[in-house]
Design an enzyme around this catalytic site. Structure first.
Site, PDB file in Angstrom:
ATOM      1  N   ASP A 120       0.844  -1.201   0.000  1.00 55.98           N
ATOM      2  CA  ASP A 120       0.000   0.000   0.000  1.00 55.98           C
ATOM      3  C   ASP A 120       0.879   1.251   0.000  1.00 55.98           C
ATOM      4  O   ASP A 120       0.577   2.233   0.676  1.00 55.98           O
ATOM      5  CB  ASP A 120      -0.939  -0.006   1.210  1.00 55.98           C
ATOM      6  N   ASP A 135       2.236   2.892   7.784  1.00 55.28           N
ATOM      7  CA  ASP A 135       1.065   2.069   7.495  1.00 55.28           C
ATOM      8  C   ASP A 135       1.443   0.729   6.874  1.00 55.28           C
ATOM      9  O   ASP A 135       1.149   0.448   5.716  1.00 55.28           O
ATOM     10  CB  ASP A 135       0.070   2.811   6.598  1.00 55.28           C
ATOM     11  N   ASN A 168       1.373   7.512   2.650  1.00 51.52           N
ATOM     12  CA  ASN A 168       2.018   6.621   3.610  1.00 51.52           C
ATOM     13  C   ASN A 168       3.509   6.916   3.776  1.00 51.52           C
ATOM     14  O   ASN A 168       4.254   6.111   4.303  1.00 51.52           O
ATOM     15  CB  ASN A 168       1.800   5.158   3.213  1.00 51.52           C
TER      16      ASN A 168
END
Length: 117
Positions: free
Chosen positions: A31, A74, A36
């Site tokens: 991701d 994250d 992030n």
């Protein structure tokens, strides 16, 4: 030709180095996106500046001074690979379900090209 600011180049290099490091640990983020990546301010003594600058200007000045360290955040979707490569069937670091052999679990937990990130 495209000219990239040296501060931007350094930040991008550090992000790439961080991704290389987590990949060396056989971890895929899955991701990775700008939201992030966090920028942590390097800790230094504050210099006394007589000028009044806006907060936005201070962020720009700090960025240009290469005083930020990028942090990859994250890792919630991250997976640690065990076995082959992230492009073939791999066995993630998961527990086996009831009645599954190691070969069956490896096939079920296989990672395809769409799951690499």
């Amino acid at each position: 030709s495209l000219r990239v600011d040296p501060a931007v180049r350094k930040i991008l290099f550090e992000i790439a180095s961080g991704v290389k490091h987590i990949h060396s640990l056989r971890i895929v983020h899955r991701d990775l996106k700008p939201q992030n990546i966090l920028l942590a301010k390097k800790t230094k003594r504050k210099s006394k500046v007589a000028q009044a600058v806006t907060e936005e200007d201070q962020v720009y000045i700090t960025f240009k001074a290469e005083a930020y360290i990028p942090k990859i955040s994250d890792m919630g979707l991250g997976k640690q690979l065990v076995g082959q490569s992230s492009f073939g069937f791999s066995n993630f670091n998961t527990s086996l379900g009831p009645g599954l052999s190691q070969n069956q679990a490896s096939t079920i937990a296989g990672a395809g090209p769409g799951s690499v990130g």
